[in-house]
Scaffold this motif. Structure first.
Motif, PDB file in Angstrom:
ATOM      1  N   LEU B 101      58.084  55.577  52.281  1.00  0.00           N
ATOM      2  CA  LEU B 101      58.400  56.993  52.417  1.00  0.00           C
ATOM      3  C   LEU B 101      59.913  57.223  52.384  1.00  0.00           C
ATOM      4  CD1 LEU B 101      55.741  58.111  55.051  1.00  0.00           C
ATOM      5  CD2 LEU B 101      55.672  58.302  52.560  1.00  0.00           C
ATOM      6  N   GLY B 102      60.668  56.272  52.911  1.00  0.00           N
ATOM      7  CA  GLY B 102      62.128  56.387  52.874  1.00  0.00           C
ATOM      8  C   GLY B 102      62.653  56.374  51.451  1.00  0.00           C
ATOM      9  N   ILE B 103      62.172  55.434  50.654  1.00  0.00           N
ATOM     10  CA  ILE B 103      62.674  55.343  49.278  1.00  0.00           C
ATOM     11  C   ILE B 103      62.162  56.511  48.440  1.00  0.00           C
ATOM     12  CG2 ILE B 103      60.885  53.864  48.207  1.00  0.00           C
ATOM     13  CD1 ILE B 103      63.223  52.270  46.941  1.00  0.00           C
ATOM     14  N   ALA B 104      60.955  56.993  48.749  1.00  0.00           N
ATOM     15  CA  ALA B 104      60.431  58.154  48.018  1.00  0.00           C
ATOM     16  C   ALA B 104      61.324  59.370  48.254  1.00  0.00           C
ATOM     17  CB  ALA B 104      58.995  58.449  48.468  1.00  0.00           C
ATOM     18  N   ALA B 105      61.783  59.546  49.494  1.00  0.00           N
ATOM     19  CA  ALA B 105      62.663  60.676  49.794  1.00  0.00           C
ATOM     20  C   ALA B 105      63.944  60.580  48.971  1.00  0.00           C
ATOM     21  CB  ALA B 105      62.993  60.690  51.287  1.00  0.00           C
ATOM     22  N   LEU B 270      56.965  66.846  42.948  1.00  0.00           N
ATOM     23  CA  LEU B 270      56.215  67.204  44.154  1.00  0.00           C
ATOM     24  C   LEU B 270      54.832  66.553  44.158  1.00  0.00           C
ATOM     25  CD1 LEU B 270      57.244  70.953  44.529  1.00  0.00           C
ATOM     26  CD2 LEU B 270      58.040  68.989  45.858  1.00  0.00           C
ATOM     27  N   THR B 271      54.231  66.474  42.964  1.00  0.00           N
ATOM     28  CA  THR B 271      52.927  65.810  42.869  1.00  0.00           C
ATOM     29  C   THR B 271      53.054  64.335  43.241  1.00  0.00           C
ATOM     30  OG1 THR B 271      52.348  67.323  41.081  1.00  0.00           O
ATOM     31  CG2 THR B 271      50.971  65.364  41.324  1.00  0.00           C
ATOM     32  N   LEU B 272      54.097  63.698  42.713  1.00  0.00           N
ATOM     33  CA  LEU B 272      54.285  62.267  43.019  1.00  0.00           C
ATOM     34  C   LEU B 272      54.557  62.048  44.510  1.00  0.00           C
ATOM     35  CD1 LEU B 272      56.371  61.063  39.941  1.00  0.00           C
ATOM     36  CD2 LEU B 272      54.045  60.402  40.536  1.00  0.00           C
ATOM     37  N   LEU B 273      55.305  62.981  45.095  1.00  0.00           N
ATOM     38  CA  LEU B 273      55.574  62.870  46.536  1.00  0.00           C
ATOM     39  C   LEU B 273      54.263  62.990  47.315  1.00  0.00           C
ATOM     40  CD1 LEU B 273      57.944  62.569  48.503  1.00  0.00           C
ATOM     41  CD2 LEU B 273      58.027  65.047  48.678  1.00  0.00           C
ATOM     42  N   PHE B 274      53.437  63.941  46.903  1.00  0.00           N
ATOM     43  CA  PHE B 274      52.131  64.137  47.536  1.00  0.00           C
ATOM     44  C   PHE B 274      51.260  62.884  47.378  1.00  0.00           C
ATOM     45  CE2 PHE B 274      47.670  65.504  47.170  1.00  0.00           C
ATOM     46  CZ  PHE B 274      47.500  66.074  48.423  1.00  0.00           C
ATOM     47  N   VAL B 275      51.256  62.338  46.146  1.00  0.00           N
ATOM     48  CA  VAL B 275      50.449  61.137  45.880  1.00  0.00           C
ATOM     49  C   VAL B 275      50.948  59.961  46.734  1.00  0.00           C
ATOM     50  CG1 VAL B 275      49.899  59.405  44.107  1.00  0.00           C
ATOM     51  CG2 VAL B 275      49.765  61.838  43.563  1.00  0.00           C
ATOM     52  N   ALA B 279      48.703  58.022  49.326  1.00  0.00           N
ATOM     53  CA  ALA B 279      48.485  56.578  49.197  1.00  0.00           C
ATOM     54  C   ALA B 279      48.816  55.865  50.510  1.00  0.00           C
ATOM     55  CB  ALA B 279      49.340  56.023  48.057  1.00  0.00           C
ATOM     56  N   VAL B 280      49.937  56.279  51.121  1.00  0.00           N
ATOM     57  CA  VAL B 280      50.330  55.661  52.394  1.00  0.00           C
ATOM     58  C   VAL B 280      49.256  55.932  53.458  1.00  0.00           C
ATOM     59  CG1 VAL B 280      51.983  55.834  54.309  1.00  0.00           C
ATOM     60  CG2 VAL B 280      52.814  55.633  51.957  1.00  0.00           C
ATOM     61  N   ALA B 282      46.099  56.603  52.936  1.00  0.00           N
ATOM     62  CA  ALA B 282      44.852  55.891  52.607  1.00  0.00           C
ATOM     63  C   ALA B 282      44.948  54.412  52.968  1.00  0.00           C
ATOM     64  CB  ALA B 282      44.559  56.051  51.117  1.00  0.00           C
ATOM     65  N   LEU B 283      46.142  53.859  52.823  1.00  0.00           N
ATOM     66  CA  LEU B 283      46.315  52.424  53.112  1.00  0.00           C
ATOM     67  C   LEU B 283      46.568  52.151  54.592  1.00  0.00           C
ATOM     68  CD1 LEU B 283      48.506  51.413  50.025  1.00  0.00           C
ATOM     69  CD2 LEU B 283      46.138  50.732  50.467  1.00  0.00           C
ATOM     70  N   TRP B 284      46.849  53.210  55.331  1.00  0.00           N
ATOM     71  CA  TRP B 284      47.252  53.028  56.726  1.00  0.00           C
ATOM     72  C   TRP B 284      46.183  52.302  57.566  1.00  0.00           C
ATOM     73  CZ3 TRP B 284      51.682  52.982  59.178  1.00  0.00           C
ATOM     74  CH2 TRP B 284      51.674  53.012  60.561  1.00  0.00           C
ATOM     75  N   ASP B 285      44.938  52.790  57.504  1.00  0.00           N
ATOM     76  CA  ASP B 285      43.874  52.187  58.329  1.00  0.00           C
ATOM     77  C   ASP B 285      43.594  50.730  57.953  1.00  0.00           C
ATOM     78  OD1 ASP B 285      43.562  54.297  60.011  1.00  0.00           O
ATOM     79  OD2 ASP B 285      42.068  55.302  58.755  1.00  0.00           O
ATOM     80  N   PRO B 286      43.441  50.429  56.638  1.00  0.00           N
ATOM     81  CA  PRO B 286      43.260  49.009  56.284  1.00  0.00           C
ATOM     82  C   PRO B 286      44.423  48.140  56.755  1.00  0.00           C
ATOM     83  CG  PRO B 286      42.776  50.421  54.391  1.00  0.00           C
ATOM     84  CD  PRO B 286      43.279  51.308  55.473  1.00  0.00           C
ATOM     85  N   MET B 287      45.633  48.662  56.644  1.00  0.00           N
ATOM     86  CA  MET B 287      46.799  47.867  57.094  1.00  0.00           C
ATOM     87  C   MET B 287      46.742  47.646  58.602  1.00  0.00           C
ATOM     88  SD  MET B 287      50.195  48.927  54.855  1.00  0.00           S
ATOM     89  CE  MET B 287      50.301  50.619  55.329  1.00  0.00           C
ATOM     90  N   GLN B 288      46.353  48.700  59.322  1.00  0.00           N
ATOM     91  CA  GLN B 288      46.247  48.579  60.782  1.00  0.00           C
ATOM     92  C   GLN B 288      45.212  47.521  61.162  1.00  0.00           C
ATOM     93  OE1 GLN B 288      48.113  49.571  62.996  1.00  0.00           O
ATOM     94  NE2 GLN B 288      48.762  51.682  62.851  1.00  0.00           N
TER      95      GLN B 288
END
Lengths: 82, 296
Positions: B101-105, B270-275, B279-280, B282-288
């Motif tokens: 998220l940092g690099i996306a910003a 904006l679409t890419l930021l949303f995606v 994605a982050v 969606a991946l959060w729970d599996p990573m946890q």
């Protein structure tokens, strides 16, 4: 929630809200000196010096303040020893 | 390029993260993600001069954001690769998501200057720019001219915008917020620094990037408009002229790289930021789950 302690406990007489205005003073001094110095010395405007400037002011200022508070506390508790 | 905006936006990313990951992202990872692109590319943009010989990029804009060049450092693709490597070696969701998220910003903010970033690299190596202000890093002008142009243009407004975003969420700079939200998200890193710093020092460490952002914004703006004595087109000025119009300042020849249609940029960005956020999340729970399995 995980409770995490990242620093050793600070004596109550030292870490109290009264200390906050003094800490704010460190921030003000750090900002004024940083801007004044960096307007003339542009090499100070970088990712290392900039953040370290503030940390140094606050950390060194806090240590000096705590040392002075500890000395004062020692003087009060044992005046004849000082 | 953006200047202090990058220092401010990391607080905004942390503070305005979606509910699911709010208070769970590593602040250091967001910081690192936001700083990696310029850390990798910017030194050579300005280069160094030793004994009258300049060492650096002959085409700073191409080096900084283009391909071939180091422009890949300003792409979501590069961010995803580094985030994947962070995950592979640390299995730490707070760091992996925070970095991405940092690099996306950073990548999205940098679409504002006249050269923009390669948003969909490596699928397309054209740059995406909305040209809000002129990119002004040149071999001849170096950092000073670049700063003067930025802080005379809508670039300053961008910095002020992010500054206001942080100020409006001022609680994110408080000690209480740091104690209850920043530290628990990344206890190991803060415990490491806690070996060397007192609590006020640690809070200062957290606020230091904001401090640096405000400091450089004030310092460069003051220098550019009160101290510098430039000569532009043979005319002597007391301070660089202001030009807050779109694409300014007028006294800089804006650099451009091969780019896509400007009207496509904002919707796609904006679409890419949303995606990226989706994605982050969606991946959060599996990573946890993986992280929980690894805990002793």
């Amino acid at each position: 929630m995980i409770q995490v302690s990242v620093t050793p406990p600070v004596p109550a007489e030292i870490d109290q809200p009264r200390a906050r205005p003094r800490e704010a003073l460190f921030y003000v001094l750090a900002f004024v000196t940083y801007v004044a110095a960096s307007i003339w010395q542009k090499f100070l405007l970088n990712w290392v010096v900039g953040p370290l400037w503030l940390i140094a002011w606050v950390e060194i200022g806090t240590r000096i303040r705590r040392r002075r508070a500890a000395t004062r506390a020692a003087r009060v508790s044992a005046p004849e020893a000082v | 390029m953006s200047w202090a905006a990058h220092q401010f936006e990391i607080y905004a990313v942390e503070n305005h993260a979606p509910k699911k990951i709010a208070g769970k992202l590593s602040f250091f990872a967001i910081f690192l993600g936001d700083f990696t692109p310029d850390f990798l590319a910017k030194f050579w943009v300005y280069g160094i001069t030793i004994n009258g010989h300049h060492y650096g990029a002959s085409k700073p804009d191409q080096w900084h954001r283009g391909w071939p060049g180091f422009g890949f450092s300003h792409t979501l693709f590069f961010g995803a690769i580094v985030a994947a490597l962070i995950w592979k070696f640390s299995k730490n969701p707070a760091w992996t998501a925070g970095y991405m998220l940092g690099i996306a910003a950073h990548v999205i903010t940098d679409i504002n200057d006249s050269i923009g970033t390669m948003l969909v690299f490596p699928f397309l190596t054209k740059n995406w720019s909305i040209g809000t202000w002129a990119y002004a890093a040149t071999v001849k002008g170096g950092k000073y001219f670049d700063a003067a142009a930025y802080y005379s243009s809508p670039g300053l407004l961008m910095d002020l915008f992010w500054f206001c975003v942080v100020l409006l969420s001022w609680r994110c700079l408080t000690r209480e917020y740091w104690r209850t939200r920043i530290v628990p998200a990344d206890p190991r890193a803060w415990a490491f620094f806690g070996r060397y710093l007192s609590e006020p020092g640690l809070v200062a460490l957290y606020r230091a990037t904001f401090f640096y952002g405000v400091g450089r914004m004030v310092s460069w703006t003051t220098w550019a408009h009160l101290i510098a004595r430039p000569v532009i087109n043979g005319v002597h000025y007391h301070g660089y002229p202001w030009d807050l119009s779109w694409g300014g300042p007028w006294w800089v020849t804006a650099v451009h790289l091969p780019a896509v249609n400007r009207w496509l940029v904002l919707p796609v960005a904006l679409t890419l930021l949303f995606v990226t956020f989706r994605a982050v999340l969606a991946l959060w729970d599996p990573m946890q789950r993986v992280a929980a399995e690894r805990r002793p």
